[in-house]
Design a protein around this motif. Structure first.
Motif, mmCIF file in Angstrom:
data_model
loop_
_atom_site.group_PDB
_atom_site.id
_atom_site.type_symbol
_atom_site.label_atom_id
_atom_site.label_comp_id
_atom_site.label_asym_id
_atom_site.label_seq_id
_atom_site.Cartn_x
_atom_site.Cartn_y
_atom_site.Cartn_z
ATOM 1 N N ASP A 143 2.250 1.667 -3.610
ATOM 2 C CA ASP A 143 1.426 2.035 -4.389
ATOM 3 C C ASP A 143 1.289 3.618 -4.156
ATOM 4 O O ASP A 143 1.020 4.584 -5.328
ATOM 5 C CB ASP A 143 0.001 1.383 -4.263
ATOM 6 N N ALA A 144 1.348 4.076 -2.856
ATOM 7 C CA ALA A 144 1.129 5.478 -2.650
ATOM 8 C C ALA A 144 2.374 6.274 -2.920
ATOM 9 O O ALA A 144 2.361 7.528 -2.605
ATOM 10 C CB ALA A 144 0.637 5.588 -1.194
ATOM 11 N N LYS A 145 3.333 5.567 -3.447
ATOM 12 C CA LYS A 145 4.800 6.246 -3.477
ATOM 13 C C LYS A 145 5.154 6.946 -2.166
ATOM 14 O O LYS A 145 5.576 8.173 -2.313
ATOM 15 C CB LYS A 145 4.842 7.402 -4.714
ATOM 16 N N HIS A 146 4.925 6.355 -1.089
ATOM 17 C CA HIS A 146 5.397 6.883 0.158
ATOM 18 C C HIS A 146 6.581 7.308 0.338
ATOM 19 O O HIS A 146 7.594 6.443 0.127
ATOM 20 C CB HIS A 146 4.899 6.019 1.382
ATOM 21 N N ALA A 204 -1.659 2.579 6.045
ATOM 22 C CA ALA A 204 -0.995 3.234 4.926
ATOM 23 C C ALA A 204 -1.492 4.648 4.586
ATOM 24 O O ALA A 204 -0.860 5.507 4.507
ATOM 25 C CB ALA A 204 -1.030 2.555 3.465
ATOM 26 N N LYS A 205 -2.855 4.946 4.829
ATOM 27 C CA LYS A 205 -3.460 6.079 4.592
ATOM 28 C C LYS A 205 -2.974 7.035 5.613
ATOM 29 O O LYS A 205 -2.764 8.342 5.590
ATOM 30 C CB LYS A 205 -4.865 6.227 4.531
ATOM 31 N N ALA A 226 0.798 -1.230 -0.007
ATOM 32 C CA ALA A 226 -0.057 0.133 0.176
ATOM 33 C C ALA A 226 0.804 1.206 -0.053
ATOM 34 O O ALA A 226 0.647 2.372 -0.577
ATOM 35 C CB ALA A 226 -1.013 -0.036 1.242
ATOM 36 N N LEU A 227 2.250 1.168 0.738
ATOM 37 C CA LEU A 227 2.752 2.430 0.819
ATOM 38 C C LEU A 227 3.531 2.602 -0.360
ATOM 39 O O LEU A 227 3.928 3.812 -0.861
ATOM 40 C CB LEU A 227 3.879 2.496 1.962
ATOM 41 N N SER A 247 -7.833 7.555 9.335
ATOM 42 C CA SER A 247 -7.173 8.401 8.280
ATOM 43 C C SER A 247 -8.030 9.447 8.051
ATOM 44 O O SER A 247 -7.476 10.766 7.798
ATOM 45 C CB SER A 247 -7.334 7.592 7.082
ATOM 46 N N GLN A 298 -3.527 11.002 4.434
ATOM 47 C CA GLN A 298 -4.488 10.936 3.316
ATOM 48 C C GLN A 298 -5.761 10.987 4.369
ATOM 49 O O GLN A 298 -6.265 9.798 4.813
ATOM 50 C CB GLN A 298 -4.409 9.725 2.501
ATOM 51 N N ASN A 329 0.438 8.196 5.191
ATOM 52 C CA ASN A 329 0.547 8.998 4.093
ATOM 53 C C ASN A 329 -0.289 10.583 4.373
ATOM 54 O O ASN A 329 -0.326 11.330 3.387
ATOM 55 C CB ASN A 329 -0.334 8.436 2.781
ATOM 56 N N GLU A 382 -4.309 -1.240 4.817
ATOM 57 C CA GLU A 382 -4.679 0.028 3.711
ATOM 58 C C GLU A 382 -4.898 1.077 4.682
ATOM 59 O O GLU A 382 -4.590 2.153 4.270
ATOM 60 C CB GLU A 382 -5.920 -0.508 2.851
#
Ligand code: PEP
Length: 259
Positions: free
Chosen positions: A34-37, A252-253, A31-32, A224, A258, A256, A249
């Motif tokens: 994907d989010a380009k953390h 991860a938000k 997830a991180l 989140s 988010q 981020n 998930e």
């Protein structure tokens, strides 16, 4: 603006066995990714049950993950006849970066007091593990408006006899007990009030440099949907996340920011 790198720490509590731990950390890493953390911008760690640490270490090392990991408690002793205890040396040897100390659940169910939190914190620091010292007031204290002095007394107790050099390395998590696992998140202003008071106390006890270096996290029903406004507060440098850290998930938000 300040130089502190925000830290989002997941506290799994007594959830997820070593197999589930691997799946959860794998999903979190995906997830991180994907989010380009950007891990240099916001650090992410998971505080897992002791029995999960070796599995998480193997995954983090083999996949070269930028997620760090830690424990939820540590002994005040180094070795010897202390049945059931875990030495900070064992944690350090497994690549553990952080350890939660004095979580309100340990204070409540295991009778941990400030003196023990202090001894455990010193022991962790002595062996290269960073304590995430948990402080925060119960509901009665909040209702009486005494949250600042109550929490600062816990900070004083936790840091007694710790040098400025060592104090600069610790993380302090402000977790009002009434907000933990209750779905009741403190307002950003509530979190900021106490986080700022903790930082001011660090300046009094040590120096402006130490106060500036120490990360003060907020914990208590963070999701989140609440992280963005909490992180907008000047003295909130991240979050200690319980329930929401079990869902990779969602966690991860949070990492981020988010909303
Ligand atoms: C915690 O256990 O430190 C915590 C803040 O839990 P929750 O996020 O579930 O309130």
């Amino acid at each position: 603006a300040n130089a502190r790198t925000p830290l989002i720490a997941g506290n799994w509590k007594m959830n997820l066995d070593h197999n589930e731990a691997i799946h959860t950390v794998q999903k979190l890493a995906w997830a991180l990714k994907d989010a380009k953390h950007d891990f240099d911008a916001v650090e992410a760690t998971v505080l897992v049950p002791f029995t999960d640490i070796r599995s998480v270490q193997t995954l983090v090392d083999s996949d070269k993950l930028s997620i760090s990991y830690g424990a939820q408690d540590v002994s005040a002793q180094v070795s010897g006849a202390y049945t059931g205890e875990i030495s900070p040396v064992f944690l350090a040897n497994l690549g553990v970066k952080y350890v939660a100390i004095g979580h309100s659940e340990r204070r409540q169910y295991h009778g941990e007091d400030d003196a023990l939190v202090n001894a455990k914190s010193k022991n962790a620091i002595a062996h290269g593990v960073v304590p995430v010292i948990c402080v925060g007031e119960p509901l009665e204290v909040r209702k009486a408006g005494e949250q600042v002095p109550f929490t600062l007394a816990q900070v004083d107790g936790a840091l007694e006899g710790i040098s400025a050099e060592d104090a600069a390395k610790v993380v302090i998590a402000y977790e009002p007990v009434w907000a933990i696992g209750t779905g009741e998140v403190a307002t950003p202003a509530d979190a900021q009030e106490v986080a700022a008071a903790i930082r001011a106390r660090l300046a009094e006890l040590y120096s402006a440099e130490v106060a500036d270096a120490v990360r003060v996290l907020y914990g208590g029903s963070v999701k989140s949907s609440s992280i963005v406004e909490l992180m907008a507060e000047q003295d909130v440098d991240g979050a200690l996340v319980g329930g929401a850290s079990l869902d990779p998930e969602e966690f991860a938000k949070i990492v981020n920011f988010q909303g």
